[in-house]
Design a protein around this motif. Structure first.
Motif: not given
Length: 101
Positions: A11-12, A18-23, A78-96
């Motif tokens: 579980i990520m 929010y979390s994401i899980e792969k089945d 725009l601020s909310a979009i940037n904050e959410a995108e930053t969380r996603i990028i950080n998540f993807v970077d950590k996952r990589a």
């Protein structure tokens, strides 16, 4: 895997709710929030939702769509979009980084 991003159940965690899980077939975007106390049972009210996506990017798009609130102020939006995108990028970077360990 000491980053806390992925636990032993695969579980990520994206944020507090929010979390994401792969089945075997999907990426599952899960939402869970604990609210007030149920007056009848005395237990916390738990709100849960999950959606299924064929690819991680679609689950992340759904997450982004869920966390953005409509706003009449474009700067706020725009601020909310940037904050959410930053969380996603950080998540993807950590996952990589975890995949390369």
């Amino acid at each position: 895997m000491g980053s806390g991003l992925i636990n032993k159940n695969k579980i990520m965690k994206l944020d507090k709710n929010y979390s994401i899980e792969k089945d075997a077939y999907n990426w599952i975007l899960r939402y869970e929030s604990i609210g007030g106390i149920n007056k009848k049972t005395g237990k916390p009210i738990v709100t849960k939702n999950e959606t299924y996506h064929g690819a991680l990017k679609f689950a992340l798009f759904a997450y982004l769509d869920s966390v953005l609130n409509p706003s009449s102020d474009i700067k706020e939006l725009l601020s909310a979009i940037n904050e959410a995108e930053t969380r996603i990028i950080n998540f993807v970077d950590k996952r990589a980084n975890i995949k390369t360990l």
